[in-house]
Design an enzyme around this catalytic site. Sequence first.
Site, mmCIF file in Angstrom:
data_model
loop_
_atom_site.group_PDB
_atom_site.id
_atom_site.type_symbol
_atom_site.label_atom_id
_atom_site.label_comp_id
_atom_site.label_asym_id
_atom_site.label_seq_id
_atom_site.Cartn_x
_atom_site.Cartn_y
_atom_site.Cartn_z
ATOM 1 N N LYS A 114 0.876 -1.051 -0.131
ATOM 2 C CA LYS A 114 -0.035 0.119 -0.091
ATOM 3 C C LYS A 114 0.642 1.287 -0.141
ATOM 4 O O LYS A 114 0.603 2.164 -0.553
ATOM 5 C CB LYS A 114 -0.959 0.053 1.053
ATOM 6 C CG LYS A 114 -2.005 -0.927 0.806
ATOM 7 C CD LYS A 114 -2.967 -0.966 2.068
ATOM 8 C CE LYS A 114 -3.996 -2.050 1.797
ATOM 9 N NZ LYS A 114 -5.517 -1.914 2.652
ATOM 10 N N LYS A 197 -4.861 -10.587 -7.647
ATOM 11 C CA LYS A 197 -6.144 -10.601 -6.941
ATOM 12 C C LYS A 197 -7.058 -9.565 -7.698
ATOM 13 O O LYS A 197 -6.657 -8.343 -7.705
ATOM 14 C CB LYS A 197 -5.918 -10.597 -5.501
ATOM 15 C CG LYS A 197 -6.636 -9.631 -4.779
ATOM 16 C CD LYS A 197 -5.936 -9.385 -3.379
ATOM 17 C CE LYS A 197 -5.912 -7.846 -2.776
ATOM 18 N NZ LYS A 197 -6.245 -7.659 -1.365
ATOM 19 N N LYS A 200 -9.818 -3.335 -5.619
ATOM 20 C CA LYS A 200 -10.026 -1.726 -5.947
ATOM 21 C C LYS A 200 -8.910 -1.295 -6.483
ATOM 22 O O LYS A 200 -9.129 -0.349 -7.429
ATOM 23 C CB LYS A 200 -10.569 -1.220 -4.392
ATOM 24 C CG LYS A 200 -11.518 -0.130 -4.625
ATOM 25 C CD LYS A 200 -12.995 -0.412 -4.874
ATOM 26 C CE LYS A 200 -13.860 0.674 -5.314
ATOM 27 N NZ LYS A 200 -15.107 0.173 -5.869
HETATM 28 P P1 ADP Z 1 -9.153 -4.619 -1.317
HETATM 29 O O1 ADP Z 1 -8.135 -5.744 -1.148
HETATM 30 O O2 ADP Z 1 -10.162 -4.470 -2.657
HETATM 31 O O3 ADP Z 1 -8.732 -3.092 -0.881
HETATM 32 P P2 ADP Z 1 -10.030 -4.740 1.344
HETATM 33 O O4 ADP Z 1 -8.921 -4.718 1.832
HETATM 34 O O5 ADP Z 1 -11.211 -3.952 2.168
HETATM 35 O O6 ADP Z 1 -10.528 -4.929 -0.166
HETATM 36 O O7 ADP Z 1 -10.737 -6.244 1.782
HETATM 37 C C1 ADP Z 1 -11.987 -6.530 2.556
HETATM 38 C C2 ADP Z 1 -12.033 -7.994 2.705
HETATM 39 O O8 ADP Z 1 -12.274 -8.654 1.600
HETATM 40 C C3 ADP Z 1 -10.916 -8.550 3.489
HETATM 41 O O9 ADP Z 1 -11.359 -9.792 4.505
HETATM 42 C C4 ADP Z 1 -10.272 -9.147 2.114
HETATM 43 O O10 ADP Z 1 -9.389 -10.235 2.689
HETATM 44 C C5 ADP Z 1 -11.422 -9.546 1.178
HETATM 45 N N1 ADP Z 1 -10.678 -9.549 -0.113
HETATM 46 C C6 ADP Z 1 -10.353 -8.501 -0.796
HETATM 47 N N2 ADP Z 1 -10.152 -8.750 -2.156
HETATM 48 C C7 ADP Z 1 -10.371 -10.135 -2.189
HETATM 49 C C8 ADP Z 1 -10.029 -11.181 -3.212
HETATM 50 N N3 ADP Z 1 -9.974 -10.916 -4.384
HETATM 51 N N4 ADP Z 1 -10.516 -12.326 -2.825
HETATM 52 C C9 ADP Z 1 -10.951 -12.849 -1.612
HETATM 53 N N5 ADP Z 1 -11.086 -12.039 -0.585
HETATM 54 C C10 ADP Z 1 -10.854 -10.715 -0.967
#
Ligand code: ADP
Length: 330
Positions: A114, A197, A200
Amino acid sequence: SDSPRALSGIQPTAGSFHLGNYLGAIRQYVALQETHDAFYMVVDLHAITVPQDPAELRANTRLAAAQLLASGLDPERCTLFVQSHVPEHAQLGWIMNCLTGFGEASRMTQFKDKSAKQGADRATVGLFTYPILQVADILLYQANQVPVGEDQRQHIELTRDLAERFNARFGETFTVPAPHIVKETAKIFDLQDPTIKMSKSASTPKGLINLLDEPKMTAKKVKSAVTDTDTVIRFDAENKPGVSNLLTILSTLTGTTIPELEKSYEGKMYGALKTDLADVMVEFVTPFRARTQEYLDDPETLDSLLAKGAEKARAVAAETLAQTYDKVGF
Ligand code: ADP
Ligand code: NA
């Protein structure tokens, strides 16, 4: 209640949750509310680790809560609240900061990822210590299980280490939590680049399935998903990541096993799989969007529901914090 505790949090992201959030995390929140004394929060304290617009943050916090409710969280079955409404998070966060080694915090790979995106000079100390605030988020509720995607495993490890360290130094205080990671959906991949993965920040616009997109747009993204030059519909994460990702998503949303799917697509082309998945996605997001909008159209009900959630959460958090303060000598 005597049920085991579950706790998780999700950031109030702009626009919409994506399919990775839903399949990796939110779906498990919904399941665990039936078996656990479950606490789920919109983590707005974590949202200010990168620059935010105040009005947007407030709107996104409501939007996140509305989407969690639309996903099936039921305030009668779980405690749904906003992190900043419970000041104990920041208070316990400080104590956890003082228990964490600088080197230990430096090893968190999410910070490296990040901060690289922010530019190393612009990354805040808050971004650096956010995993430690997350430790406090979990320990405050004496959580046994933390439903998350694979990318959060290292943070749950840190939480376990700090709980054990505190307990050893000051006496038994915190439950040592375990990650609740559902293997099949722990990592949903980008539809355009199935080696990264879905996220966002890192996904391409076409590879990211936002739950609040126009259903037509969602169908289009699914139909243009990247697969491979082979023609067989078979699960093989290593050699056929695109097809495997589509099979995982379809299997989870329909409750059909992957072997059953492989069998039913024998002799069929990728187009058939994509068309079916597009239909399933449209069926899923259409009522999801409508329910989310209903909650957004009634902000008074939403706010009062979140205020009640915060009250329930605070009762638990305040008790843990009082015990912790006593143990450290405050
Ligand atoms: P991002 O990674 O898009 O910023 P967050 O960090 O807010 O999303 O993640 C919120 C939840 O969603 C966490 O528990 C994270 O592990 C899960 N998560 C995020 N992206 C994925 C993905 N591609 N596959 C499975 N779980 C995910
Ligand atoms: Na429950």
